[in-house]
Design a protein around this motif. Sequence first.
Motif, PDB file in Angstrom:
ATOM      1  N   GLU A  43       0.831  -1.194   0.000  1.00 30.70           N
ATOM      2  CA  GLU A  43       0.000   0.000   0.000  1.00 30.70           C
ATOM      3  C   GLU A  43       0.870   1.251   0.000  1.00 30.70           C
ATOM      4  N   GLY A  44       0.418   2.263  -0.699  1.00 31.49           N
ATOM      5  CA  GLY A  44       1.113   3.538  -0.708  1.00 31.49           C
ATOM      6  C   GLY A  44       2.311   3.595  -1.630  1.00 31.49           C
ATOM      7  N   HIS A  45       2.569   2.542  -2.391  1.00 34.21           N
ATOM      8  CA  HIS A  45       3.702   2.516  -3.306  1.00 34.21           C
ATOM      9  C   HIS A  45       3.194   2.426  -4.737  1.00 34.21           C
ATOM     10  N   SER A  46       3.908   3.061  -5.652  1.00 33.22           N
ATOM     11  CA  SER A  46       3.542   2.959  -7.059  1.00 33.22           C
ATOM     12  C   SER A  46       4.596   2.120  -7.778  1.00 33.22           C
ATOM     13  N   LEU A  47       4.135   1.303  -8.710  1.00 27.27           N
ATOM     14  CA  LEU A  47       5.003   0.398  -9.454  1.00 27.27           C
ATOM     15  C   LEU A  47       5.881   1.180 -10.429  1.00 27.27           C
ATOM     16  N   VAL A  48       7.175   0.933 -10.391  1.00 23.17           N
ATOM     17  CA  VAL A  48       8.117   1.593 -11.284  1.00 23.17           C
ATOM     18  C   VAL A  48       8.556   0.642 -12.389  1.00 23.17           C
ATOM     19  N   TYR A  49       8.772  -0.629 -12.050  1.00 21.95           N
ATOM     20  CA  TYR A  49       9.251  -1.631 -13.006  1.00 21.95           C
ATOM     21  C   TYR A  49       8.662  -2.967 -12.593  1.00 21.95           C
ATOM     22  N   GLN A  50       8.224  -3.784 -13.568  1.00 15.48           N
ATOM     23  CA  GLN A  50       7.591  -5.059 -13.235  1.00 15.48           C
ATOM     24  C   GLN A  50       8.071  -6.161 -14.157  1.00 15.48           C
ATOM     25  N   GLU A  51       8.532  -7.270 -13.574  1.00 23.27           N
ATOM     26  CA  GLU A  51       8.868  -8.475 -14.332  1.00 23.27           C
ATOM     27  C   GLU A  51       7.907  -9.601 -13.992  1.00 23.27           C
ATOM     28  N   TYR A  52       7.393  -9.609 -12.793  1.00 24.24           N
ATOM     29  CA  TYR A  52       6.520 -10.680 -12.329  1.00 24.24           C
ATOM     30  C   TYR A  52       5.075 -10.289 -12.570  1.00 24.24           C
ATOM     31  N   GLU A  53       4.378 -11.076 -13.381  1.00 22.16           N
ATOM     32  CA  GLU A  53       2.968 -10.805 -13.638  1.00 22.16           C
ATOM     33  C   GLU A  53       2.108 -11.633 -12.698  1.00 22.16           C
TER      34      GLU A  53
END
Length: 146
Positions: A87-97
């Motif tokens: 909570e309270g964090h925004s995604l910057v980079y994603q490898e795991y779907e």
Amino acid sequence: MAKPTQSSGSKPDPEPGQPEQKQPAELQGGEPTRSRRTFRPSVDIYEVENGLMLLADVPGATLEGMTITLERRALTIHAQVDEHAPEGHSLVYQEYEVGDFECQFTLSGEFDAEKIEASLTNGVLRLTIPKAAEAQARTIQIKAGS
């Protein structure tokens, strides 16, 4: 030439020039649609002394989100996975779907459906599918007819 008759449950033909009303695939006898990504889990199947052992990787799955069904010889595994974004964090980079898992197998041979067991440990589903006991030879008593 005769026009096909409509069944009582179907809707009338649209007026000329009007777009046809769309219906979900499930109502038309098609495959249900999914609202999110669904993956086929990696599965290993081993033949063991008393039957089969199936191992499936379902990371993030919980007991509450897991369903396993056996209909006739079709074994279906479905695992619903919840997203675990802090909570309270925004995604910057994603490898795991994140998504659900689903697969289906057709069981062959004789197996004991009442004794199939499943366990889930650290994201690995383990199913044991025991062989059915072989039918024992028996003598059939013959009754006199009337």
